[in-house]
Design a protein around this motif. Structure first.
Motif, short mmCIF file in Angstrom:
data_model
loop_
_atom_site.label_atom_id
_atom_site.label_comp_id
_atom_site.label_asym_id
_atom_site.label_seq_id
_atom_site.Cartn_x
_atom_site.Cartn_y
_atom_site.Cartn_z
N THR A 1 0.81 -1.22 0.00
CA THR A 1 0.00 0.00 0.00
C THR A 1 0.84 1.27 0.00
N GLY A 2 2.06 1.16 0.46
CA GLY A 2 2.98 2.30 0.45
C GLY A 2 4.32 1.86 -0.07
N GLU A 3 5.17 2.82 -0.43
CA GLU A 3 6.49 2.47 -0.94
C GLU A 3 7.27 1.72 0.12
N SER A 4 7.79 0.55 -0.24
CA SER A 4 8.52 -0.29 0.70
C SER A 4 9.96 -0.41 0.26
N SER A 5 10.81 -0.81 1.20
CA SER A 5 12.22 -1.00 0.88
C SER A 5 12.54 -2.47 0.94
N ARG A 6 13.06 -2.98 -0.15
CA ARG A 6 13.45 -4.39 -0.22
C ARG A 6 14.90 -4.46 -0.68
N ASP A 7 15.75 -5.01 0.18
CA ASP A 7 17.16 -5.17 -0.18
C ASP A 7 17.77 -3.84 -0.58
N TYR B 1 1.67 -7.48 -6.39
CA TYR B 1 2.80 -8.28 -6.84
C TYR B 1 2.55 -9.76 -6.54
N VAL B 2 3.19 -10.60 -7.33
CA VAL B 2 3.26 -12.03 -7.03
C VAL B 2 4.68 -12.32 -6.56
N ILE B 3 4.80 -12.96 -5.40
CA ILE B 3 6.12 -13.25 -4.83
C ILE B 3 6.50 -14.70 -5.09
N LEU B 4 7.67 -14.90 -5.63
CA LEU B 4 8.27 -16.23 -5.77
C LEU B 4 9.39 -16.32 -4.75
N PHE C 1 11.56 -6.91 -8.41
CA PHE C 1 12.50 -6.56 -7.35
C PHE C 1 12.91 -7.84 -6.61
N VAL C 2 14.11 -7.80 -6.04
CA VAL C 2 14.63 -8.95 -5.30
C VAL C 2 14.90 -8.55 -3.86
N GLU C 3 14.48 -9.40 -2.94
CA GLU C 3 14.78 -9.21 -1.52
C GLU C 3 15.58 -10.42 -1.04
N VAL C 4 16.66 -10.19 -0.34
CA VAL C 4 17.49 -11.27 0.18
C VAL C 4 17.57 -11.15 1.69
N GLN C 5 17.27 -12.24 2.37
CA GLN C 5 17.40 -12.30 3.82
C GLN C 5 18.34 -13.46 4.16
N LYS D 1 13.36 -13.57 -2.20
CA LYS D 1 11.99 -13.23 -2.55
C LYS D 1 12.01 -12.39 -3.83
N ILE D 2 11.34 -12.88 -4.84
CA ILE D 2 11.28 -12.18 -6.13
C ILE D 2 9.87 -11.62 -6.30
N TYR D 3 9.79 -10.29 -6.43
CA TYR D 3 8.52 -9.60 -6.60
C TYR D 3 8.29 -9.33 -8.08
N LEU D 4 7.24 -9.93 -8.66
CA LEU D 4 6.89 -9.71 -10.05
C LEU D 4 5.55 -8.99 -10.11
N PRO D 5 5.42 -7.93 -10.92
CA PRO D 5 4.17 -7.17 -10.97
C PRO D 5 3.01 -8.04 -11.47
N LYS D 6 1.85 -7.85 -10.88
CA LYS D 6 0.63 -8.52 -11.34
C LYS D 6 0.29 -8.05 -12.74
N CYS D 7 -0.11 -8.99 -13.60
CA CYS D 7 -0.54 -8.63 -14.95
C CYS D 7 -2.05 -8.46 -14.93
N SER D 8 -2.50 -7.25 -15.20
CA SER D 8 -3.93 -6.94 -15.08
C SER D 8 -4.74 -7.40 -16.29
N GLY D 9 -4.14 -7.37 -17.48
CA GLY D 9 -4.88 -7.74 -18.68
C GLY D 9 -4.35 -9.01 -19.30
N GLY D 10 -5.16 -9.64 -20.13
CA GLY D 10 -4.72 -10.84 -20.85
C GLY D 10 -5.05 -12.11 -20.11
#
Length: 500
Positions: free
Chosen positions: A271-277, A286-289, A337-341, A351-360
């Motif tokens: 909901t707000g700008e977050s910081s990842r890695d 986003y969809v997280i892998l 975006f990539v997050e590493v812990q 954690k790999i954040y991939l944007p949700k695809c709204s169309g198609g």
């Protein structure tokens, strides 16, 4: 005293005790006036023992000095302050006049600026190495195309019992491994040409599990936790395969024996700008892998370098240092975006954040259905400024029954079409050439032959047919280096499809 001052002011005697203080100083430390009057410097200066200035109170001149320290509040919390001290006399006593400024905001700003500078330097370094890697991979792919192609042709001409057959197989294996390295370099450089598809990440990952289990070995347990009602994402399926394979190998090497690797997916809304890695992620869906392991973990020092190409903590010969840089390049190319812990001896979570695809809608993957190179009897024009690749393409397609015309430059191609345009069914052209690029050539030739079908080939992405590595709609493309099967299959697919 100056109670209207924005700075805390305190006067200290030669015994380091508070002689007098203003309201701001009292508020800074959270004491009452009565409590403050009973304190010494030792009670509120956390670094008192290290501050030589307090030991030299009597020697201070009227010009004074300024230093930084940390004050301790009544509740135990500490904060940075800048203290300006000067000597003064009052009622026959030698005192120290101190102006104390809370510099918490300044320190926070300095820290943020330092992080931004580090991120800028890192980004510039990765960009510079990426440009170099992309250029090297492009030239290397041209040479590999020739090696792979002629080796396959030679293998098809001799029997397995021939002494040369095994040598040729070794050449083919080495060339395949080299092609894999160039693919990783291009992925890191974000110059890997891709054909994104709207896909269900759960289905794509599930199709990889059997291969991943073979990759990590029997001693390591592989757990799969798919998210429910997962949103679609738009990405080239082969890039998911690349990322999972690299992360799985990385996890296997980190475990080094018995352990566990877990792959999971999930939807998340920021909901707000977050910081990842250390990188900001804008709000959105986003969809997280997630790929986690129970391995040795990554030290704090190494975390700053893991996405740099050729950086590795493995023994010599055990890793190329391209695995995680490949993952980084793929994620960035897809606006993710990539997050590493991680910590030493505590395992690692990617954690790999991939944007949700709204169309198609989710698309089905087109694979190579046959292991035998398909044949044809159409006429194909190949345009390629590298003579060895031009000859190779003509040889491969000629052996499969096609009539092959060749041109070493775009102008030669224009002349060939002018003379034999009616007979030509397909144009195969390199993208980057002297005189004009492949896209411009196709436009020129379609003025003469509007229904001309086209297949582009290249060693790396080019702006002429792609934007940031993503192919333009309707563009048919084959990445160098290619095998005999890949070239003949792609040619057959393009010839058989309806004209766009």
């Amino acid at each position: 005293m100056t109670d209207n001052s924005r700075d805390g002011i305190v006067i200290i005697d030669q015994e380091y005790r508070v002689y007098e203080a203003n309201r701001r100083f009292v508020e800074m430390l959270g004491y009452s006036f009565d409590e403050i009057s009973r304190l010494s410097v030792r009670d509120f200066d956390e670094l008192f023992a290290d501050q030589q200035v307090w030991e030299d109170v009597a020697d201070l001149s009227s010009t004074g000095m300024t230093f930084e320290t940390r004050f301790r509040r009544k509740d135990g919390a500490t904060f940075p302050v800048e203290v300006s001290v000067s000597a003064t006399k009052w009622a026959g006593q030698q005192l120290v006049f101190c102006v104390c400024r809370d510099i918490s905001e300044r320190k926070q700003s300095e820290e943020e600026n330092k992080k931004l500078e580090q991120q800028l330097v890192q980004a510039q370094k990765l960009e510079a190495v990426g440009r170099l890697a992309g250029g090297v991979a492009h030239d290397f792919n041209n040479m590999l195309s020739v090696i792979l192609g002629h080796t396959e042709i030679a293998l098809n001409q001799i029997r397995p019992e021939n002494p040369l057959y095994e040598d040729l197989q070794e050449i083919l294996k080495a060339a395949d491994r080299s092609a894999g390295l160039t693919r990783q370099l291009l992925a890191f450089a974000r110059k890997q040409t891709v054909s994104p598809k709207v896909l269900d990440l759960n289905e794509t990952v599930a199709s990889m599990l059997k291969m991943l289990r073979r990759l990590i070995g029997e001693d390591i347990e592989l757990l799969w936790s798919p998210g429910h009602d997962l949103w679609p994402v738009k990405i080239d399926p082969s890039q998911i395969d690349q990322m999972l394979a690299n992360l799985a190998v990385n996890a296997r090497d980190a475990i080094g024996g018995v352990g566990r690797v877990t792959i999971a997916t999930a939807n998340v809304t920021l909901t707000g700008e977050s910081s990842r890695d250390g990188r900001a992620i804008p709000p959105g869906d986003y969809v997280i892998l997630t790929v986690s392991d129970t391995g040795a973990g990554i030290s704090e020092d190494a975390l700053d370098h893991i996405f740099e190409p050729f950086y590795t903590t493995k023994e010599v010969g055990k890793g190329t240092g391209l695995g995680l840089s490949t993952v980084f390049g793929i994620v960035k190319q897809n606006n993710g975006f990539v997050e590493v812990q991680s910590a030493a001896e505590s395992g690692t979570i990617f954690k790999i954040y991939l944007p949700k695809c709204s169309g198609g809608t989710v698309e089905l993957d087109e694979g190579i259905e046959s292991l035998r190179p398909p044949r044809g009897d159409e006429t194909v024009l190949i345009v390629e400024d590298e003579p060895a690749i031009l000859k190779l393409g003509a040889t491969i397609l000629g052996r499969q029954g096609y009539t092959v015309l060749t041109a070493g430059t775009p102008n030669q191609a224009i002349q060939v079409v002018a003379e034999q345009g009616d007979a030509i069914n397909l144009l195969i052209t390199d993208v980057v050439m002297p005189e004009m690029n492949g896209r411009d050539l196709v436009e020129r030739l379609r003025e003469v032959k509007p229904d001309l079908k086209c297949l582009y080939i290249s060693g790396y992405t080019a702006d002429a047919i792609a934007h940031h590595g993503v192919l333009d709609e309707g563009v048919r493309f084959l990445q160098k280096p290619f095998s005999v099967l890949e070239l003949t299959t792609r040619v057959r697919q393009v010839l058989d499809e309806d004209q766009d």
